[in-house]
Write a protein that holds these residues in place. Structure first.
Motif: not given
Length: 150
Positions: A137-150
């Protein structure tokens, strides 16, 4: 007049599609790396992000459904925290890919996930892939920073 050799794909159709797994793997595992060379992972990640921009999805359930329709496998949410989610991808294709001695990448999927979650969370997002050979299988970790907005 239509050319009978042209196959039209409707990505939004629920009709099952038959694809040659052998042909799919030839292109993905041999042709693309041959053309892209040492930059294969980075270009595939970018291509996944670009694909997500062309097919924006509103929810994680829609993303999971897209993975199934694209024959990428069964995507499942494993864990969700404030600024990251962990997903797991399983598929018969993954079994053969991770058992082969060839180098394999899941960067199209990683880029696609990064862009979809970025659009949904409205924050800069990055996805990391973690193939688990023993579990196929493949595991994915998706990370974001709410302070780094579009």
């Amino acid at each position: 007049m239509k050319d009978s050799n042209v196959v039209e794909l409707n990505l939004h159709s629920d009709e099952p599609k038959n694809i040659s797994l052998f042909g799919y793997e030839l292109i993905r595992e041999f042709v693309l790396p041959e053309i892209l060379g040492k930059d294969t992972p980075e270009i595939l990640y970018w291509a996944g992000k670009r694909l997500a921009r062309k097919h924006p999805l509103n929810t994680l359930d829609e993303v999971i459904d897209f993975f199934t329709k694209a024959s990428w496998g069964q995507l499942e949410l494993k864990n969700e925290r404030k600024n990251e989610i962990e997903l797991e991808l399983t598929s018969p294709l993954i079994v053969s890919r991770v058992k082969s001695k060839a180098e394999h990448y899941f960067q199209i999927e990683a880029g696609f996930l990064a862009q979809q979650i970025e659009l949904q969370k409205q924050a800069i997002t990055e996805t990391f892939e973690h193939p688990v050979k023993k579990a196929n299988k493949v595991q994915f970790t998706v990370k974001w920073d709410r302070k780094d907005t579009l």
